[in-house]
Design an enzyme around this catalytic site. Sequence first.
Site, PDB file in Angstrom:
ATOM      1  N   SER A 140       0.866  -1.177   0.000  1.00 26.03           N
ATOM      2  CA  SER A 140       0.000   0.000   0.000  1.00 26.03           C
ATOM      3  C   SER A 140       0.902   1.226   0.000  1.00 26.03           C
ATOM      4  O   SER A 140       2.092   1.132   0.338  1.00 26.03           O
ATOM      5  CB  SER A 140      -0.882  -0.004   1.260  1.00 26.03           C
ATOM      6  OG  SER A 140      -1.492   1.254   1.472  1.00 26.03           O
ATOM      7  N   TYR A 153      -1.874  -0.995  10.562  1.00 26.37           N
ATOM      8  CA  TYR A 153      -1.906  -1.325   9.132  1.00 26.37           C
ATOM      9  C   TYR A 153      -0.626  -0.846   8.451  1.00 26.37           C
ATOM     10  O   TYR A 153       0.018  -1.604   7.714  1.00 26.37           O
ATOM     11  CB  TYR A 153      -3.131  -0.668   8.498  1.00 26.37           C
ATOM     12  CG  TYR A 153      -3.255  -0.875   7.011  1.00 26.37           C
ATOM     13  CD1 TYR A 153      -3.556  -2.132   6.496  1.00 26.37           C
ATOM     14  CD2 TYR A 153      -3.105   0.179   6.116  1.00 26.37           C
ATOM     15  CE1 TYR A 153      -3.681  -2.331   5.124  1.00 26.37           C
ATOM     16  CE2 TYR A 153      -3.236  -0.005   4.754  1.00 26.37           C
ATOM     17  CZ  TYR A 153      -3.521  -1.254   4.265  1.00 26.37           C
ATOM     18  OH  TYR A 153      -3.644  -1.464   2.909  1.00 26.37           O
TER      19      TYR A 153
END
Length: 263
Positions: A140, A153
């Site tokens: 990401s 995350y």
Amino acid sequence: MSFQDKIVWITGASSGIGEALTYELNKQGAKVIISSRRQKALQKVKTSCLQASKVHIIPLDLTKTEELPSKAEEAISHWGAVDYLFNNGGISQRSEAINTQMNVIRQVMEINFFGTVALTKAVLPSMIERKSGHIVVTSSVMGKFGTRLRSSYAASKHALHGYFDSLRQEVYDKNIDVSLVCPGFIKTNVTKNALEGDGSKHNKMGAGQEKGMAADEFAQKLIPKIKQGKEEIYIGGKEIWGVYLKRFFPRLLNKILRNAKVT
């Protein structure tokens, strides 16, 4: 380079990016193995493929790392090899660090990092033996910088970069490629499925995801870059600029993010 009859294993294939990759690679003639926890959803994806006979389902849970070697054996034996492993399964988080329980932090790391590493380690010996393979990891932009409400995350995605950058150097002389893929906002249910600080589902579509790139467009943009053997790939909207701001103007990025809407 063509994906015709290449054997591709995709985790997180029951929805979102994984589902879109399944359709695109199946359309390009690949033999696709699809995995996630949701067997019924995987069956629906298979049925929706143009060449359903070239799709094989292997349900798995990335948190059950002890089961992954046997899942890898099943995948390898089905068509004789795995040419591409798309480590796409994962989960996000939406909570302030102070309010995120340790078991939730561990769960995010277990799925995003340890599960991905364990599955890769299970497949890697067969690639080394054949002196051929390509490992693709869905990271990401959060693997390059962090924002509010995503501490766990972002940590899990940063960890992927450290591990797979190192692995790339170790398998270079064995003709194995490693690609880290950094999506920006892609219109999937990743925000809805994200974990709150107590482990409950967020159950809200993020504004960024709502306005993000369609998953099928993302897949179409990604595949040519994989064919080129790109080591790190950024696909998304203006949020991708955060990667470069972090590199060259980190203080400016921090100032921007402090005032940015991140939900």
